[in-house]
Design a protein around this motif. Structure first.
Motif, mmCIF file in Angstrom:
data_model
loop_
_atom_site.group_PDB
_atom_site.id
_atom_site.type_symbol
_atom_site.label_atom_id
_atom_site.label_comp_id
_atom_site.label_asym_id
_atom_site.label_seq_id
_atom_site.Cartn_x
_atom_site.Cartn_y
_atom_site.Cartn_z
ATOM 1 N N LEU A 90 0.827 -1.208 0.000
ATOM 2 C CA LEU A 90 0.000 0.000 0.000
ATOM 3 C C LEU A 90 0.859 1.255 0.000
ATOM 4 O O LEU A 90 0.530 2.250 -0.640
ATOM 5 N N ARG A 91 1.977 1.184 0.711
ATOM 6 C CA ARG A 91 2.848 2.357 0.768
ATOM 7 C C ARG A 91 3.647 2.538 -0.520
ATOM 8 O O ARG A 91 3.769 3.636 -1.035
ATOM 9 N N ASN A 92 4.208 1.437 -1.020
ATOM 10 C CA ASN A 92 5.141 1.546 -2.158
ATOM 11 C C ASN A 92 4.448 1.473 -3.506
ATOM 12 O O ASN A 92 5.001 1.952 -4.502
ATOM 13 N N HIS A 93 3.273 0.872 -3.577
ATOM 14 C CA HIS A 93 2.571 0.729 -4.866
ATOM 15 C C HIS A 93 1.088 1.083 -4.701
ATOM 16 O O HIS A 93 0.212 0.257 -4.971
ATOM 17 N N PRO A 94 0.803 2.314 -4.269
ATOM 18 C CA PRO A 94 -0.599 2.659 -4.012
ATOM 19 C C PRO A 94 -1.476 2.589 -5.257
ATOM 20 O O PRO A 94 -2.686 2.390 -5.147
ATOM 21 N N ASP A 95 -0.865 2.742 -6.449
ATOM 22 C CA ASP A 95 -1.673 2.744 -7.681
ATOM 23 C C ASP A 95 -1.559 1.450 -8.477
ATOM 24 O O ASP A 95 -2.168 1.327 -9.543
ATOM 25 N N ASP A 96 -0.722 0.526 -8.045
ATOM 26 C CA ASP A 96 -0.551 -0.721 -8.788
ATOM 27 C C ASP A 96 -0.288 -1.857 -7.792
ATOM 28 O O ASP A 96 0.839 -2.325 -7.635
ATOM 29 N N HIS A 97 -1.340 -2.276 -7.120
ATOM 30 C CA HIS A 97 -1.187 -3.315 -6.098
ATOM 31 C C HIS A 97 -0.636 -4.622 -6.670
ATOM 32 O O HIS A 97 0.155 -5.299 -6.029
ATOM 33 N N ALA A 98 -1.049 -4.950 -7.900
ATOM 34 C CA ALA A 98 -0.599 -6.215 -8.499
ATOM 35 C C ALA A 98 0.922 -6.241 -8.639
ATOM 36 O O ALA A 98 1.562 -7.270 -8.381
ATOM 37 N N GLN A 99 1.507 -5.104 -9.034
ATOM 38 C CA GLN A 99 2.963 -5.048 -9.157
ATOM 39 C C GLN A 99 3.620 -5.249 -7.791
ATOM 40 O O GLN A 99 4.598 -5.972 -7.648
ATOM 41 N N GLY A 100 3.063 -4.593 -6.776
ATOM 42 C CA GLY A 100 3.604 -4.745 -5.427
ATOM 43 C C GLY A 100 3.505 -6.185 -4.948
ATOM 44 O O GLY A 100 4.416 -6.701 -4.308
ATOM 45 N N ILE A 101 2.401 -6.831 -5.279
ATOM 46 C CA ILE A 101 2.208 -8.233 -4.879
ATOM 47 C C ILE A 101 3.267 -9.113 -5.551
ATOM 48 O O ILE A 101 3.888 -9.964 -4.910
ATOM 49 N N ARG A 102 3.485 -8.895 -6.845
ATOM 50 C CA ARG A 102 4.497 -9.712 -7.549
ATOM 51 C C ARG A 102 5.871 -9.517 -6.925
ATOM 52 O O ARG A 102 6.641 -10.466 -6.764
ATOM 53 N N GLU A 103 6.191 -8.275 -6.557
ATOM 54 C CA GLU A 103 7.509 -8.017 -5.940
ATOM 55 C C GLU A 103 7.626 -8.723 -4.587
ATOM 56 O O GLU A 103 8.673 -9.277 -4.264
ATOM 57 N N GLU A 104 6.552 -8.693 -3.816
ATOM 58 C CA GLU A 104 6.607 -9.364 -2.512
ATOM 59 C C GLU A 104 6.731 -10.876 -2.685
ATOM 60 O O GLU A 104 7.434 -11.539 -1.936
ATOM 61 N N TRP A 105 6.044 -11.427 -3.676
ATOM 62 C CA TRP A 105 6.165 -12.871 -3.934
ATOM 63 C C TRP A 105 7.597 -13.237 -4.317
ATOM 64 O O TRP A 105 8.066 -14.336 -4.029
ATOM 65 N N ALA A 106 8.258 -12.314 -4.995
ATOM 66 C CA ALA A 106 9.616 -12.593 -5.465
ATOM 67 C C ALA A 106 10.626 -12.594 -4.316
ATOM 68 O O ALA A 106 11.715 -13.139 -4.444
ATOM 69 N N ARG A 107 10.232 -11.959 -3.202
ATOM 70 C CA ARG A 107 11.144 -11.969 -2.053
ATOM 71 C C ARG A 107 11.230 -13.383 -1.500
ATOM 72 O O ARG A 107 10.307 -14.171 -1.633
ATOM 73 N N ARG A 108 12.308 -13.680 -0.868
ATOM 74 C CA ARG A 108 12.448 -15.017 -0.301
ATOM 75 C C ARG A 108 11.451 -15.218 0.827
ATOM 76 O O ARG A 108 11.083 -14.282 1.526
ATOM 77 N N LEU A 109 11.009 -16.433 0.987
ATOM 78 C CA LEU A 109 10.073 -16.754 2.055
ATOM 79 C C LEU A 109 10.673 -16.371 3.403
ATOM 80 O O LEU A 109 10.007 -15.829 4.265
#
Ligand code: SF4
Ligand code: ZN
Length: 197
Positions: A90-109
């Motif tokens: 929400l903070r880093n991708h307020p206008d593109d949640h899907a992009q933020g979600i993909r970036e978080e998924w790419a982070r290591r578990l």
């Protein structure tokens, strides 16, 4: 306001209802929905969070689920993401949640920053967080952080600029959403000025 809403996954599939992404939710088959709502801190809870995230990786409606959780502020693990990650989106991708979600998924578990933070903090009432370790600095991946700097990393996924401090009024609070550096304060000031204009 974060709300707990697992009931969507329990919605019955009926002939007179259009199909919804929750109809294909993998967690509909889970006997214990509590597994997606770990409470508290420490290594055991972190393991439960990681297990729930791992479970979500095999779910066919992971993106729909994550988007709904980000948009509606649900508590718990949804779409393979924990609450901290969704606040970061929400903070880093307020206008593109899907992009933020993909970036978080790419982070290591396993996130060494989050792990270091969880092991040394305790949740308090009012959403505040207390630093429980006697040491007031912590080294993660070769860099040393103050508790506030580590909290800022958790919130924003970046190094701090300038002075890092809490803006919630609770002395020493290290809740990621209560922490700000010069950039955060400047953006907050701008938003206040725009709202007042
Ligand atoms: S992504 Fe996870 S929480 Fe969301 S529907 Fe699928 S299994 Fe359930
Ligand atoms: Zn606080």
């Amino acid at each position: 306001m974060i709300t707990r809403s697992f009931s969507a996954h329990r919605a019955p599939v009926t002939a007179d209802r259009a199909r919804h992404w929750t109809d294909n939710a993998l967690c509909r088959r889970v006997r214990d929905p509590e597994a997606f709502f770990p409470v508290g801190g420490g290594a055991t809870v972190q393991q439960q969070i990681d297990d729930a995230k791992q479970f979500c990786t095999g779910c066919p409606v992971r993106m729909d689920c994550a988007l709904s959780a980000v948009k509606n502020g649900w508590a718990g693990v949804w779409g393979g993401l924990d609450e901290m990650q969704r606040r970061r989106i929400l903070r880093n991708h307020p206008d593109d949640h899907a992009q933020g979600i993909r970036e978080e998924w790419a982070r290591r578990l396993y996130d060494p920053y989050f792990d270091a933070y969880l092991r040394r903090t305790e949740q308090e009432d009012g959403g505040h967080v207390r630093w429980t370790n006697t040491s007031t600095s912590i080294t993660v991946l070769g860099r040393t952080y103050t508790p506030a700097q580590l909290a800022l990393w958790i919130a924003l996924g970046r190094e701090a600029h300038g002075t890092v401090k809490a803006h919630c009024g609770r002395s020493g609070c290290v809740a990621p959403e209560h922490i700000g550096d010069d950039v955060v304060r400047m953006n907050r000031g701008r938003k206040r000025a725009q709202a007042a204009a």
